[in-house]
Write a protein that holds these residues in place. Structure first.
Motif, PDB file in Angstrom:
ATOM      1  N   TYR A   9     -16.386   4.385  -4.421  1.00  0.00           N
ATOM      2  CA  TYR A   9     -15.280   4.998  -4.666  1.00  0.00           C
ATOM      3  C   TYR A   9     -13.868   4.394  -3.863  1.00  0.00           C
ATOM      4  CZ  TYR A   9     -18.326   8.820  -5.388  1.00  0.00           C
ATOM      5  OH  TYR A   9     -19.299   9.745  -5.950  1.00  0.00           O
ATOM      6  N   LEU A  10     -13.991   3.864  -2.775  1.00  0.00           N
ATOM      7  CA  LEU A  10     -12.732   3.028  -2.066  1.00  0.00           C
ATOM      8  C   LEU A  10     -12.349   1.878  -3.001  1.00  0.00           C
ATOM      9  CD1 LEU A  10     -13.587   3.423   1.495  1.00  0.00           C
ATOM     10  CD2 LEU A  10     -12.026   4.577   0.505  1.00  0.00           C
ATOM     11  N   VAL A  11     -12.995   1.181  -3.591  1.00  0.00           N
ATOM     12  CA  VAL A  11     -12.964  -0.137  -4.283  1.00  0.00           C
ATOM     13  C   VAL A  11     -12.373   0.419  -5.633  1.00  0.00           C
ATOM     14  CG1 VAL A  11     -13.803  -1.921  -5.521  1.00  0.00           C
ATOM     15  CG2 VAL A  11     -14.766  -1.625  -3.196  1.00  0.00           C
ATOM     16  N   SER A  12     -13.017   1.518  -6.058  1.00  0.00           N
ATOM     17  CA  SER A  12     -12.287   1.848  -7.418  1.00  0.00           C
ATOM     18  C   SER A  12     -10.917   2.544  -7.194  1.00  0.00           C
ATOM     19  CB  SER A  12     -13.212   3.236  -7.958  1.00  0.00           C
ATOM     20  OG  SER A  12     -14.687   2.340  -8.185  1.00  0.00           O
ATOM     21  N   PHE A  13     -10.916   3.491  -6.330  1.00  0.00           N
ATOM     22  CA  PHE A  13      -9.535   4.001  -5.910  1.00  0.00           C
ATOM     23  C   PHE A  13      -8.334   3.024  -5.477  1.00  0.00           C
ATOM     24  CE2 PHE A  13      -6.572   5.296  -2.690  1.00  0.00           C
ATOM     25  CZ  PHE A  13      -6.157   6.268  -3.008  1.00  0.00           C
ATOM     26  N   SER A  14      -8.913   1.906  -4.836  1.00  0.00           N
ATOM     27  CA  SER A  14      -7.707   0.994  -4.511  1.00  0.00           C
ATOM     28  C   SER A  14      -7.197   0.417  -5.746  1.00  0.00           C
ATOM     29  CB  SER A  14      -8.255  -0.039  -3.502  1.00  0.00           C
ATOM     30  OG  SER A  14      -7.259  -0.951  -3.241  1.00  0.00           O
ATOM     31  N   TRP A  15      -8.123  -0.047  -6.924  1.00  0.00           N
ATOM     32  CA  TRP A  15      -7.689  -0.650  -7.881  1.00  0.00           C
ATOM     33  C   TRP A  15      -6.787   0.501  -8.717  1.00  0.00           C
ATOM     34  CZ3 TRP A  15      -7.051  -5.635  -9.121  1.00  0.00           C
ATOM     35  CH2 TRP A  15      -8.018  -6.558  -8.704  1.00  0.00           C
ATOM     36  N   LEU A  16      -7.440   1.602  -8.843  1.00  0.00           N
ATOM     37  CA  LEU A  16      -6.716   2.724  -9.534  1.00  0.00           C
ATOM     38  C   LEU A  16      -5.171   2.887  -9.026  1.00  0.00           C
ATOM     39  CD1 LEU A  16      -9.498   5.028 -10.353  1.00  0.00           C
ATOM     40  CD2 LEU A  16      -8.343   3.968 -11.917  1.00  0.00           C
ATOM     41  N   TYR A  17      -5.077   3.287  -7.731  1.00  0.00           N
ATOM     42  CA  TYR A  17      -3.894   3.637  -7.229  1.00  0.00           C
ATOM     43  C   TYR A  17      -3.016   2.483  -7.209  1.00  0.00           C
ATOM     44  CZ  TYR A  17      -0.560   4.830  -3.320  1.00  0.00           C
ATOM     45  OH  TYR A  17       0.652   5.165  -2.787  1.00  0.00           O
ATOM     46  N   HIS A  18      -3.338   0.998  -6.917  1.00  0.00           N
ATOM     47  CA  HIS A  18      -2.424  -0.052  -7.027  1.00  0.00           C
ATOM     48  C   HIS A  18      -2.034  -0.351  -8.359  1.00  0.00           C
ATOM     49  CE1 HIS A  18      -2.277  -1.587  -2.877  1.00  0.00           C
ATOM     50  NE2 HIS A  18      -3.447  -1.204  -2.747  1.00  0.00           N
ATOM     51  N   GLY A  19      -2.722   0.129  -9.500  1.00  0.00           N
ATOM     52  CA  GLY A  19      -2.324   0.087 -11.267  1.00  0.00           C
ATOM     53  C   GLY A  19      -1.293   1.223 -11.428  1.00  0.00           C
ATOM     54  N   ILE A  20      -1.556   2.431 -10.763  1.00  0.00           N
ATOM     55  CA  ILE A  20      -0.895   3.521 -11.242  1.00  0.00           C
ATOM     56  C   ILE A  20       0.398   3.511 -10.451  1.00  0.00           C
ATOM     57  CG2 ILE A  20      -0.793   6.061 -11.297  1.00  0.00           C
ATOM     58  CD1 ILE A  20      -3.861   5.807 -11.700  1.00  0.00           C
ATOM     59  N   PHE A  21       0.360   3.571  -9.185  1.00  0.00           N
ATOM     60  CA  PHE A  21       1.720   4.033  -8.523  1.00  0.00           C
ATOM     61  C   PHE A  21       2.796   2.641  -8.532  1.00  0.00           C
ATOM     62  CE2 PHE A  21      -1.250   7.398  -7.548  1.00  0.00           C
ATOM     63  CZ  PHE A  21      -0.410   8.328  -8.010  1.00  0.00           C
TER      64      PHE A  21
END
Length: 124
Positions: A9-21
């Motif tokens: 969850y943390l690795v996925s979240f980090s990529w998603l967050y850094h891509g989106i925001f």
């Protein structure tokens, strides 16, 4: 929740967050600094940043789904090392800022190593 799932969850979240925001919703000043430091025009810098954001979102989804695939996790580790080296070459002063790529990327690499060790943990 297992350590594997937390790492996933943390690795996925980090990529998603850094891509989106900082890339898709709003281009952060540091993103502009990074693309500007390689000499891109404003238009090309915008395109590269938005494309990188899309790529990071896709990669976050891929990791979320295929977190048991060693090749994907190794690619993640190599990408994180590569991005850290890119910052070190292009904008080395960012390596000593608060919440910098060193702490972010090394933590992500550590979580990725937990995912890589999943098979070894399951065989014991």
């Amino acid at each position: 929740m297992s350590a594997i799932q937390i790492a996933r969850y943390l690795v996925s979240f980090s990529w998603l967050y850094h891509g989106i925001f900082p890339k898709l919703v709003y281009i952060a000043p540091l993103e502009k600094l990074m693309t500007g430091s390689i000499g891109l025009s404003d238009e090309l810098s915008y395109f590269v940043t938005k494309s990188a954001g899309v790529g990071e979102v896709i990669f976050g989804i891929v990791i979320f789904i295929f977190y048991k695939n060693k090749s994907i996790i190794l690619l993640n580790i190599f990408a994180l090392v590569g991005l850290l080296l890119a910052v070190a070459v292009l904008q080395p002063q960012l390596l000593i800022e608060a919440f910098n790529p060193v702490t972010t990327n090394i933590t992500m690499i550590g979580l990725s190593l937990i995912l890589l060790n999943e098979d070894a943990d399951n065989k014991q």
